[in-house]
Design a protein around this motif. Structure first.
Motif, PDB file in Angstrom:
ATOM      1  N   SER A 101      11.957  -8.581  -4.575  1.00  0.00           N
ATOM      2  CA  SER A 101      12.062  -7.434  -3.678  1.00  0.00           C
ATOM      3  C   SER A 101      13.498  -6.972  -3.631  1.00  0.00           C
ATOM      4  O   SER A 101      14.424  -7.761  -3.737  1.00  0.00           O
ATOM      5  CB  SER A 101      11.624  -7.806  -2.252  1.00  0.00           C
ATOM      6  OG  SER A 101      10.312  -8.299  -2.243  1.00  0.00           O
ATOM      7  N   LEU A 115       3.886  -2.921   3.099  1.00  0.00           N
ATOM      8  CA  LEU A 115       4.123  -3.000   1.657  1.00  0.00           C
ATOM      9  C   LEU A 115       3.857  -4.408   1.151  1.00  0.00           C
ATOM     10  O   LEU A 115       3.185  -4.606   0.130  1.00  0.00           O
ATOM     11  CB  LEU A 115       5.565  -2.588   1.340  1.00  0.00           C
ATOM     12  CG  LEU A 115       6.045  -2.791  -0.098  1.00  0.00           C
ATOM     13  CD1 LEU A 115       5.202  -1.980  -1.065  1.00  0.00           C
ATOM     14  CD2 LEU A 115       7.517  -2.424  -0.220  1.00  0.00           C
ATOM     15  N   THR A 123       0.138  -5.136   1.228  1.00  0.00           N
ATOM     16  CA  THR A 123      -0.561  -4.415   0.158  1.00  0.00           C
ATOM     17  C   THR A 123      -0.362  -5.113  -1.173  1.00  0.00           C
ATOM     18  O   THR A 123      -1.310  -5.283  -1.958  1.00  0.00           O
ATOM     19  CB  THR A 123      -0.052  -2.968   0.077  1.00  0.00           C
ATOM     20  OG1 THR A 123      -0.344  -2.292   1.300  1.00  0.00           O
ATOM     21  CG2 THR A 123      -0.701  -2.221  -1.081  1.00  0.00           C
ATOM     22  N   GLU A 127       7.090   1.042  -4.499  1.00  0.00           N
ATOM     23  CA  GLU A 127       8.149   1.403  -3.548  1.00  0.00           C
ATOM     24  C   GLU A 127       7.527   2.168  -2.399  1.00  0.00           C
ATOM     25  O   GLU A 127       6.697   3.054  -2.602  1.00  0.00           O
ATOM     26  CB  GLU A 127       9.217   2.283  -4.204  1.00  0.00           C
ATOM     27  CG  GLU A 127      10.266   2.757  -3.209  1.00  0.00           C
ATOM     28  CD  GLU A 127      11.282   3.727  -3.790  1.00  0.00           C
ATOM     29  OE1 GLU A 127      11.782   4.576  -3.034  1.00  0.00           O
ATOM     30  OE2 GLU A 127      11.577   3.630  -4.995  1.00  0.00           O
ATOM     31  N   SER A 128       7.925   1.832  -1.189  1.00  0.00           N
ATOM     32  CA  SER A 128       7.467   2.554  -0.011  1.00  0.00           C
ATOM     33  C   SER A 128       8.590   2.598   1.015  1.00  0.00           C
ATOM     34  O   SER A 128       9.170   1.554   1.354  1.00  0.00           O
ATOM     35  CB  SER A 128       6.225   1.880   0.591  1.00  0.00           C
ATOM     36  OG  SER A 128       5.730   2.621   1.689  1.00  0.00           O
ATOM     37  N   THR A 156      11.327  -1.818  -2.224  1.00  0.00           N
ATOM     38  CA  THR A 156      10.618  -1.962  -3.487  1.00  0.00           C
ATOM     39  C   THR A 156      10.180  -3.397  -3.725  1.00  0.00           C
ATOM     40  O   THR A 156      10.929  -4.337  -3.462  1.00  0.00           O
ATOM     41  CB  THR A 156      11.524  -1.521  -4.658  1.00  0.00           C
ATOM     42  OG1 THR A 156      11.921  -0.167  -4.441  1.00  0.00           O
ATOM     43  CG2 THR A 156      10.785  -1.622  -5.985  1.00  0.00           C
ATOM     44  N   THR A 184       6.178   7.094  -1.446  1.00  0.00           N
ATOM     45  CA  THR A 184       5.598   5.949  -2.152  1.00  0.00           C
ATOM     46  C   THR A 184       5.576   6.187  -3.655  1.00  0.00           C
ATOM     47  O   THR A 184       5.279   7.290  -4.118  1.00  0.00           O
ATOM     48  CB  THR A 184       4.171   5.668  -1.654  1.00  0.00           C
ATOM     49  OG1 THR A 184       4.208   5.396  -0.244  1.00  0.00           O
ATOM     50  CG2 THR A 184       3.555   4.482  -2.375  1.00  0.00           C
ATOM     51  N   SER A 227       4.230   4.027  -7.313  1.00  0.00           N
ATOM     52  CA  SER A 227       3.680   2.839  -7.973  1.00  0.00           C
ATOM     53  C   SER A 227       3.838   3.004  -9.474  1.00  0.00           C
ATOM     54  O   SER A 227       3.634   4.101 -10.007  1.00  0.00           O
ATOM     55  CB  SER A 227       2.211   2.620  -7.610  1.00  0.00           C
ATOM     56  OG  SER A 227       1.397   3.651  -8.155  1.00  0.00           O
ATOM     57  N   ILE A 287      -3.144   1.017  -2.328  1.00  0.00           N
ATOM     58  CA  ILE A 287      -1.850   1.661  -2.075  1.00  0.00           C
ATOM     59  C   ILE A 287      -2.024   2.831  -1.114  1.00  0.00           C
ATOM     60  O   ILE A 287      -1.241   3.010  -0.178  1.00  0.00           O
ATOM     61  CB  ILE A 287      -1.207   2.117  -3.399  1.00  0.00           C
ATOM     62  CG1 ILE A 287      -0.832   0.893  -4.234  1.00  0.00           C
ATOM     63  CG2 ILE A 287       0.033   2.975  -3.146  1.00  0.00           C
ATOM     64  CD1 ILE A 287      -0.389   1.215  -5.650  1.00  0.00           C
ATOM     65  N   MET A 300      -2.327   1.826   2.418  1.00  0.00           N
ATOM     66  CA  MET A 300      -1.088   1.353   3.035  1.00  0.00           C
ATOM     67  C   MET A 300      -0.540   2.384   4.014  1.00  0.00           C
ATOM     68  O   MET A 300       0.050   2.024   5.027  1.00  0.00           O
ATOM     69  CB  MET A 300      -0.065   1.060   1.941  1.00  0.00           C
ATOM     70  CG  MET A 300       1.291   0.595   2.432  1.00  0.00           C
ATOM     71  SD  MET A 300       2.330   0.016   1.072  1.00  0.00           S
ATOM     72  CE  MET A 300       2.422   1.470   0.026  1.00  0.00           C
TER      73      MET A 300
END
Length: 404
Positions: A18, A35, A38, A63-64, A68, A372, A374, A396, A399
Protein backbone atom coordinates in the motif's frame (compact mmCIF):
# COMPACT_ATOMS: atom_id res chain seq x y z
CA UNK A 1 -27.40 2.33 -21.70
CA UNK A 2 -25.12 -0.28 -23.16
CA UNK A 3 -21.42 0.29 -22.58
CA UNK A 4 -19.18 0.02 -25.63
CA UNK A 5 -16.14 -1.64 -24.13
CA UNK A 6 -17.04 -4.27 -21.48
CA UNK A 7 -14.59 -5.41 -18.83
CA UNK A 8 -13.22 -8.87 -19.65
CA UNK A 9 -9.88 -8.91 -17.85
CA UNK A 10 -8.96 -10.80 -14.69
CA UNK A 11 -6.14 -10.50 -12.17
CA UNK A 12 -5.08 -12.48 -9.16
CA UNK A 13 -4.15 -10.93 -5.79
CA UNK A 14 -1.66 -12.17 -3.24
CA UNK A 15 1.10 -10.30 -1.36
CA UNK A 16 0.07 -6.73 -0.56
CA UNK A 17 1.70 -3.32 -0.87
CA UNK A 18 0.00 0.00 0.00
CA UNK A 19 1.06 3.55 -0.53
CA UNK A 20 -0.61 6.94 -0.45
CA UNK A 21 -0.27 10.24 1.30
CA UNK A 22 1.76 10.82 4.46
CA UNK A 23 -1.36 11.07 6.61
CA UNK A 24 -1.06 9.89 10.21
CA UNK A 25 -2.79 6.70 11.30
CA UNK A 26 -5.54 8.62 13.10
CA UNK A 27 -6.31 10.47 9.86
CA UNK A 28 -7.05 7.32 7.87
CA UNK A 29 -10.73 7.65 6.97
CA UNK A 30 -13.54 5.29 6.21
CA UNK A 31 -12.69 5.43 2.49
CA UNK A 32 -9.33 3.81 3.12
CA UNK A 33 -10.97 1.12 5.23
CA UNK A 34 -13.44 0.40 2.44
CA UNK A 35 -10.54 0.10 -0.01
CA UNK A 36 -8.81 -2.50 2.16
CA UNK A 37 -12.05 -4.45 2.65
CA UNK A 38 -12.76 -4.39 -1.10
CA UNK A 39 -9.25 -5.65 -1.88
CA UNK A 40 -9.80 -8.54 0.53
CA UNK A 41 -13.07 -9.54 -1.16
CA UNK A 42 -11.48 -9.35 -4.60
CA UNK A 43 -8.65 -11.52 -3.30
CA UNK A 44 -11.14 -14.21 -2.32
CA UNK A 45 -12.80 -14.09 -5.74
CA UNK A 46 -9.53 -14.49 -7.54
CA UNK A 47 -8.25 -17.19 -5.24
CA UNK A 48 -10.93 -19.43 -6.74
CA UNK A 49 -9.82 -18.46 -10.25
CA UNK A 50 -6.22 -19.35 -9.49
CA UNK A 51 -7.15 -22.70 -7.94
CA UNK A 52 -9.18 -23.41 -11.07
CA UNK A 53 -5.99 -22.88 -13.12
CA UNK A 54 -7.52 -20.08 -15.18
CA UNK A 55 -4.54 -17.80 -14.57
CA UNK A 56 -0.91 -18.42 -13.61
CA UNK A 57 -0.29 -15.13 -11.81
CA UNK A 58 -1.06 -11.43 -12.09
CA UNK A 59 -1.10 -7.93 -10.57
CA UNK A 60 -3.93 -5.65 -9.50
CA UNK A 61 -3.88 -1.99 -8.48
CA UNK A 62 -6.83 -0.18 -6.92
CA UNK A 63 -6.69 3.51 -6.03
CA UNK A 64 -9.46 5.26 -4.14
CA UNK A 65 -9.38 8.79 -2.70
CA UNK A 66 -5.61 8.99 -3.20
CA UNK A 67 -4.75 5.74 -1.41
CA UNK A 68 -3.46 2.83 -3.48
CA UNK A 69 -3.37 -0.94 -2.96
CA UNK A 70 -1.15 -3.12 -5.18
CA UNK A 71 -1.33 -6.90 -4.87
CA UNK A 72 0.58 -9.59 -6.68
CA UNK A 73 0.37 -13.36 -6.76
CA UNK A 74 1.57 -16.36 -8.69
CA UNK A 75 4.13 -16.48 -11.42
CA UNK A 76 5.16 -14.28 -14.34
CA UNK A 77 6.92 -17.22 -15.96
CA UNK A 78 8.15 -20.73 -15.09
CA UNK A 79 9.71 -20.62 -11.61
CA UNK A 80 9.52 -16.80 -11.64
CA UNK A 81 7.32 -15.28 -8.92
CA UNK A 82 5.30 -12.30 -10.12
CA UNK A 83 7.22 -9.03 -9.74
CA UNK A 84 5.56 -5.67 -9.11
CA UNK A 85 7.71 -4.19 -11.88
CA UNK A 86 6.79 -6.96 -14.36
CA UNK A 87 6.42 -5.82 -17.97
CA UNK A 88 3.20 -6.76 -19.77
CA UNK A 89 2.07 -6.64 -23.39
CA UNK A 90 -0.70 -4.03 -23.32
CA UNK A 91 -2.37 -5.16 -26.55
CA UNK A 92 -5.47 -2.95 -27.00
CA UNK A 93 -4.76 -0.91 -23.88
CA UNK A 94 -2.26 0.78 -26.22
CA UNK A 95 -5.26 2.40 -27.91
CA UNK A 96 -6.11 4.65 -24.98
CA UNK A 97 -2.57 6.05 -24.96
CA UNK A 98 -2.60 6.81 -28.69
CA UNK A 99 -6.03 8.40 -28.48
CA UNK A 100 -4.90 10.71 -25.68
CA UNK A 101 -1.94 11.79 -27.84
CA UNK A 102 -4.44 12.66 -30.61
CA UNK A 103 -6.49 14.71 -28.14
CA UNK A 104 -3.33 16.63 -27.29
CA UNK A 105 -2.91 17.59 -30.95
CA UNK A 106 -6.54 18.73 -30.97
CA UNK A 107 -5.93 20.88 -27.90
CA UNK A 108 -2.94 22.50 -29.63
CA UNK A 109 -5.02 23.27 -32.71
CA UNK A 110 -3.18 20.85 -35.00
CA UNK A 111 -6.33 18.74 -35.53
CA UNK A 112 -10.09 18.88 -35.00
CA UNK A 113 -12.56 16.06 -34.42
CA UNK A 114 -13.98 16.79 -37.87
CA UNK A 115 -10.62 16.94 -39.65
CA UNK A 116 -10.79 14.76 -42.76
CA UNK A 117 -8.38 11.83 -42.71
CA UNK A 118 -7.89 12.32 -46.44
CA UNK A 119 -6.55 15.82 -45.86
CA UNK A 120 -3.62 14.26 -43.97
CA UNK A 121 -3.28 10.90 -45.75
CA UNK A 122 -4.16 11.47 -49.44
CA UNK A 123 -4.86 7.77 -50.12
CA UNK A 124 -7.90 8.05 -47.78
CA UNK A 125 -9.64 10.68 -49.92
CA UNK A 126 -11.45 8.09 -52.03
CA UNK A 127 -12.43 4.82 -50.36
CA UNK A 128 -14.56 1.85 -51.33
CA UNK A 129 -17.38 0.30 -49.29
CA UNK A 130 -18.83 -3.20 -49.63
CA UNK A 131 -22.60 -2.81 -49.97
CA UNK A 132 -24.92 -5.57 -51.09
CA UNK A 133 -21.99 -7.56 -52.39
CA UNK A 134 -20.81 -4.65 -54.57
CA UNK A 135 -18.06 -2.08 -54.13
CA UNK A 136 -19.20 1.54 -54.17
CA UNK A 137 -17.46 4.83 -53.37
CA UNK A 138 -17.99 6.17 -49.87
CA UNK A 139 -20.35 9.12 -49.53
CA UNK A 140 -19.25 10.16 -46.04
CA UNK A 141 -15.58 11.20 -45.70
CA UNK A 142 -13.69 9.60 -42.83
CA UNK A 143 -12.77 11.95 -39.95
CA UNK A 144 -10.62 11.90 -36.82
CA UNK A 145 -13.80 11.43 -34.80
CA UNK A 146 -14.65 8.27 -36.73
CA UNK A 147 -11.22 6.82 -35.97
CA UNK A 148 -11.44 7.72 -32.27
CA UNK A 149 -14.85 6.11 -31.89
CA UNK A 150 -14.22 3.02 -34.08
CA UNK A 151 -16.96 4.02 -36.49
CA UNK A 152 -14.60 4.37 -39.47
CA UNK A 153 -15.70 1.18 -41.24
CA UNK A 154 -12.29 -0.41 -40.58
CA UNK A 155 -12.05 -3.71 -38.69
CA UNK A 156 -9.29 -6.15 -37.81
CA UNK A 157 -9.77 -8.79 -40.50
CA UNK A 158 -8.86 -11.48 -37.99
CA UNK A 159 -12.17 -13.28 -37.67
CA UNK A 160 -15.86 -12.71 -38.28
CA UNK A 161 -15.79 -9.04 -39.32
CA UNK A 162 -16.11 -9.86 -43.06
CA UNK A 163 -12.73 -8.29 -43.81
CA UNK A 164 -10.54 -11.36 -43.37
CA UNK A 165 -10.05 -12.19 -47.05
CA UNK A 166 -9.86 -8.55 -48.09
CA UNK A 167 -7.13 -7.71 -45.59
CA UNK A 168 -5.17 -10.81 -46.55
CA UNK A 169 -5.40 -9.87 -50.23
CA UNK A 170 -4.24 -6.30 -49.55
CA UNK A 171 -1.41 -7.54 -47.25
CA UNK A 172 -2.87 -5.81 -44.21
CA UNK A 173 -2.77 -9.20 -42.50
CA UNK A 174 -0.65 -12.32 -42.94
CA UNK A 175 -0.79 -15.82 -41.47
CA UNK A 176 0.94 -16.19 -38.11
CA UNK A 177 3.48 -18.99 -38.69
CA UNK A 178 3.18 -20.15 -35.08
CA UNK A 179 -0.59 -20.25 -34.62
CA UNK A 180 -1.86 -20.45 -38.19
CA UNK A 181 -4.27 -17.59 -37.49
CA UNK A 182 -4.25 -14.17 -39.23
CA UNK A 183 -2.10 -11.41 -37.73
CA UNK A 184 -1.34 -7.83 -38.74
CA UNK A 185 1.48 -7.61 -41.27
CA UNK A 186 4.39 -6.61 -39.04
CA UNK A 187 6.91 -6.73 -41.90
CA UNK A 188 5.67 -3.32 -43.07
CA UNK A 189 6.43 0.18 -41.85
CA UNK A 190 3.46 2.09 -40.44
CA UNK A 191 3.35 4.19 -43.62
CA UNK A 192 3.22 1.07 -45.80
CA UNK A 193 0.66 -0.59 -43.54
CA UNK A 194 -1.68 2.41 -43.66
CA UNK A 195 -1.31 2.66 -47.44
CA UNK A 196 -2.38 -1.00 -47.75
CA UNK A 197 -5.36 -0.32 -45.47
CA UNK A 198 -6.50 2.54 -47.72
CA UNK A 199 -6.69 0.11 -50.68
CA UNK A 200 -8.99 -2.27 -48.79
CA UNK A 201 -12.73 -1.69 -48.71
CA UNK A 202 -14.68 -0.45 -45.69
CA UNK A 203 -17.42 -2.56 -44.15
CA UNK A 204 -19.73 0.45 -43.71
CA UNK A 205 -19.94 4.20 -44.28
CA UNK A 206 -17.91 6.16 -41.70
CA UNK A 207 -20.15 7.05 -38.78
CA UNK A 208 -22.72 4.38 -39.63
CA UNK A 209 -21.78 1.59 -37.20
CA UNK A 210 -19.25 0.51 -34.59
CA UNK A 211 -16.55 -1.97 -35.58
CA UNK A 212 -13.53 -2.55 -33.37
CA UNK A 213 -10.31 -2.65 -35.33
CA UNK A 214 -7.31 -0.85 -36.76
CA UNK A 215 -8.71 2.69 -36.57
CA UNK A 216 -6.21 3.54 -33.83
CA UNK A 217 -3.31 2.44 -36.01
CA UNK A 218 -4.39 5.03 -38.59
CA UNK A 219 -4.32 7.59 -35.78
CA UNK A 220 -0.74 6.52 -35.09
CA UNK A 221 0.24 7.38 -38.66
CA UNK A 222 -1.53 10.73 -38.33
CA UNK A 223 0.56 11.46 -35.24
CA UNK A 224 3.71 10.72 -37.24
CA UNK A 225 2.70 13.00 -40.10
CA UNK A 226 1.56 15.92 -37.97
CA UNK A 227 4.57 15.79 -35.65
CA UNK A 228 7.05 14.77 -38.40
CA UNK A 229 8.53 12.16 -36.07
CA UNK A 230 8.35 8.35 -35.68
CA UNK A 231 5.45 7.20 -33.53
CA UNK A 232 7.59 6.06 -30.61
CA UNK A 233 9.26 9.49 -30.43
CA UNK A 234 5.86 11.24 -30.59
CA UNK A 235 4.42 9.24 -27.68
CA UNK A 236 7.62 9.69 -25.68
CA UNK A 237 7.56 13.47 -26.11
CA UNK A 238 3.80 13.96 -25.69
CA UNK A 239 3.06 11.52 -22.86
CA UNK A 240 5.75 9.18 -21.57
CA UNK A 241 8.39 11.74 -20.57
CA UNK A 242 5.94 14.30 -19.13
CA UNK A 243 4.20 11.60 -17.04
CA UNK A 244 7.39 9.76 -16.05
CA UNK A 245 6.39 6.51 -17.80
CA UNK A 246 9.87 5.00 -17.99
CA UNK A 247 8.95 1.41 -18.95
CA UNK A 248 6.36 2.01 -21.69
CA UNK A 249 7.75 1.30 -25.15
CA UNK A 250 7.22 -0.75 -28.31
CA UNK A 251 9.81 -3.31 -27.24
CA UNK A 252 11.68 -4.49 -24.15
CA UNK A 253 15.37 -3.49 -23.98
CA UNK A 254 17.85 -6.23 -23.16
CA UNK A 255 18.51 -4.88 -19.66
CA UNK A 256 14.80 -5.23 -18.80
CA UNK A 257 14.18 -8.60 -20.44
CA UNK A 258 14.10 -10.46 -17.11
CA UNK A 259 10.98 -8.45 -16.24
CA UNK A 260 8.97 -9.48 -19.33
CA UNK A 261 6.13 -11.86 -18.51
CA UNK A 262 5.46 -15.16 -20.25
CA UNK A 263 2.23 -15.39 -22.26
CA UNK A 264 0.02 -18.37 -21.35
CA UNK A 265 -3.07 -19.73 -23.05
CA UNK A 266 -6.06 -21.75 -21.96
CA UNK A 267 -5.74 -25.11 -23.69
CA UNK A 268 -9.49 -25.71 -23.58
CA UNK A 269 -10.00 -22.63 -25.77
CA UNK A 270 -8.20 -24.48 -28.54
CA UNK A 271 -9.98 -27.82 -27.95
CA UNK A 272 -6.99 -29.67 -26.58
CA UNK A 273 -9.04 -30.98 -23.67
CA UNK A 274 -6.83 -29.76 -20.80
CA UNK A 275 -8.16 -27.38 -18.17
CA UNK A 276 -4.90 -25.59 -17.52
CA UNK A 277 -2.75 -22.67 -18.66
CA UNK A 278 0.16 -23.55 -20.91
CA UNK A 279 3.11 -21.32 -21.85
CA UNK A 280 2.76 -19.82 -25.33
CA UNK A 281 5.36 -17.06 -25.66
CA UNK A 282 8.37 -16.76 -23.35
CA UNK A 283 10.67 -13.72 -23.20
CA UNK A 284 13.30 -15.69 -25.12
CA UNK A 285 11.08 -16.17 -28.18
CA UNK A 286 9.02 -12.98 -27.94
CA UNK A 287 8.90 -10.51 -30.84
CA UNK A 288 8.89 -7.77 -28.21
CA UNK A 289 12.63 -8.21 -27.62
CA UNK A 290 13.34 -6.34 -30.87
CA UNK A 291 12.49 -2.82 -31.96
CA UNK A 292 9.62 -3.54 -34.40
CA UNK A 293 9.42 -2.34 -37.98
CA UNK A 294 5.66 -1.84 -37.59
CA UNK A 295 4.87 0.16 -34.47
CA UNK A 296 1.20 -0.55 -33.88
CA UNK A 297 -0.51 2.36 -32.14
CA UNK A 298 -3.50 0.18 -31.32
CA UNK A 299 -1.83 -2.90 -29.85
CA UNK A 300 1.96 -2.69 -29.84
CA UNK A 301 3.03 -1.22 -26.50
CA UNK A 302 4.48 -2.91 -23.42
CA UNK A 303 4.25 -1.35 -19.95
CA UNK A 304 4.13 -1.90 -16.20
CA UNK A 305 1.26 -1.46 -13.77
CA UNK A 306 3.11 1.49 -12.21
CA UNK A 307 3.52 3.27 -15.56
CA UNK A 308 -0.10 2.75 -16.51
CA UNK A 309 -1.13 4.03 -13.11
CA UNK A 310 0.56 7.35 -13.95
CA UNK A 311 -1.44 7.48 -17.18
CA UNK A 312 -4.69 6.58 -15.39
CA UNK A 313 -4.08 9.23 -12.71
CA UNK A 314 -3.82 11.82 -15.48
CA UNK A 315 -7.22 10.70 -16.79
CA UNK A 316 -8.71 10.66 -13.29
CA UNK A 317 -7.64 14.25 -12.69
CA UNK A 318 -8.87 15.58 -16.04
CA UNK A 319 -5.56 15.98 -17.77
CA UNK A 320 -2.88 16.07 -15.12
CA UNK A 321 -1.92 15.90 -11.46
CA UNK A 322 0.70 17.65 -9.36
CA UNK A 323 3.25 19.16 -11.72
CA UNK A 324 2.35 16.68 -14.49
CA UNK A 325 -0.10 18.68 -16.62
CA UNK A 326 -0.87 17.24 -20.06
CA UNK A 327 -4.17 19.05 -20.75
CA UNK A 328 -6.11 22.04 -19.52
CA UNK A 329 -8.88 20.46 -17.40
CA UNK A 330 -11.66 22.36 -19.19
CA UNK A 331 -10.54 21.11 -22.60
CA UNK A 332 -10.13 17.52 -21.45
CA UNK A 333 -13.55 17.44 -19.81
CA UNK A 334 -15.14 18.96 -22.93
CA UNK A 335 -13.53 16.36 -25.20
CA UNK A 336 -14.64 13.44 -23.04
CA UNK A 337 -18.18 14.83 -22.93
CA UNK A 338 -18.26 15.20 -26.72
CA UNK A 339 -16.96 11.68 -27.31
CA UNK A 340 -19.32 10.22 -24.70
CA UNK A 341 -22.19 11.62 -26.75
CA UNK A 342 -20.79 9.95 -29.86
CA UNK A 343 -20.26 6.51 -28.32
CA UNK A 344 -23.14 6.23 -25.88
CA UNK A 345 -20.78 5.50 -22.98
CA UNK A 346 -22.42 5.35 -19.57
CA UNK A 347 -20.78 7.89 -17.26
CA UNK A 348 -22.43 6.24 -14.22
CA UNK A 349 -19.89 3.44 -14.57
CA UNK A 350 -17.08 4.75 -16.74
CA UNK A 351 -16.93 7.03 -19.77
CA UNK A 352 -15.18 7.24 -23.11
CA UNK A 353 -11.46 6.49 -22.82
CA UNK A 354 -11.82 5.61 -19.13
CA UNK A 355 -12.21 1.84 -19.52
CA UNK A 356 -10.15 -0.38 -21.78
CA UNK A 357 -8.86 -3.92 -22.02
CA UNK A 358 -6.26 -6.00 -23.80
CA UNK A 359 -6.85 -9.47 -25.21
CA UNK A 360 -4.18 -11.02 -22.97
CA UNK A 361 -5.87 -9.93 -19.75
CA UNK A 362 -4.76 -6.33 -19.15
CA UNK A 363 -7.53 -3.91 -18.18
CA UNK A 364 -8.03 -0.52 -16.58
CA UNK A 365 -11.04 1.48 -15.43
CA UNK A 366 -11.21 5.06 -14.17
CA UNK A 367 -14.20 6.51 -12.30
CA UNK A 368 -13.52 10.27 -11.95
CA UNK A 369 -16.69 10.96 -9.97
CA UNK A 370 -15.56 8.45 -7.33
CA UNK A 371 -11.82 9.17 -7.46
CA UNK A 372 -11.21 5.51 -8.20
CA UNK A 373 -8.83 3.64 -10.52
CA UNK A 374 -8.45 -0.09 -11.08
CA UNK A 375 -5.72 -1.69 -13.19
CA UNK A 376 -5.47 -5.43 -13.79
CA UNK A 377 -2.59 -7.14 -15.55
CA UNK A 378 -2.01 -10.73 -16.54
CA UNK A 379 -0.88 -12.46 -19.75
CA UNK A 380 -3.21 -15.29 -20.63
CA UNK A 381 -5.35 -15.98 -23.70
CA UNK A 382 -8.60 -17.44 -22.40
CA UNK A 383 -12.36 -17.08 -22.69
CA UNK A 384 -12.91 -17.82 -18.99
CA UNK A 385 -12.21 -14.36 -17.56
CA UNK A 386 -15.57 -12.73 -18.21
CA UNK A 387 -17.56 -13.92 -15.19
CA UNK A 388 -14.99 -13.46 -12.42
CA UNK A 389 -13.81 -10.10 -13.80
CA UNK A 390 -17.38 -8.82 -13.85
CA UNK A 391 -17.61 -9.70 -10.16
CA UNK A 392 -14.40 -7.79 -9.48
CA UNK A 393 -15.76 -4.67 -11.09
CA UNK A 394 -18.98 -5.02 -9.12
CA UNK A 395 -17.00 -5.19 -5.89
CA UNK A 396 -15.12 -2.01 -6.78
CA UNK A 397 -18.35 -0.21 -7.65
CA UNK A 398 -19.88 -1.36 -4.39
CA UNK A 399 -16.99 0.29 -2.54
CA UNK A 400 -18.54 3.67 -3.22
CA UNK A 401 -22.14 2.66 -2.72
CA UNK A 402 -23.33 1.42 -6.11
CA UNK A 403 -25.52 -1.67 -5.90
CA UNK A 404 -23.99 -4.91 -7.15
Amino acid sequence: MKKMFPLIALLFLGANKSYGSDAKLEDVNAGAERLIATAARVNNLLDDAYKSKIIPGCLILIESDGKTEIKNHGYMGPNQPMREDAIFRLCSMSKAITMVAILKLIEKGDLELDTLVGSIIPSFRKLKILKGGKLVENKVPMTIKHLLTHTSGLGYGLGADYLKNEYEEKAVTITNPKSGYPMLNTSLTLEQFVDNVSRAYLISEPGESFLYGISTDILGRILEIKKQQPLDKVLKDVLFDPLGMVDTEFFVPQDKLDRLTTVYYDQTKYNTGFNTCAAWESPGDSPFVNDPILKLAGSGLVSTIQDYHLFAKMLLNKGGYGDKAIFQPQFFEHMITQLNMQTGSNSAHTSFLMDWLGILGTNFSVWPDHKTISIFMTQVDTNKLVGPSYQIKQEIMAMWGNPK
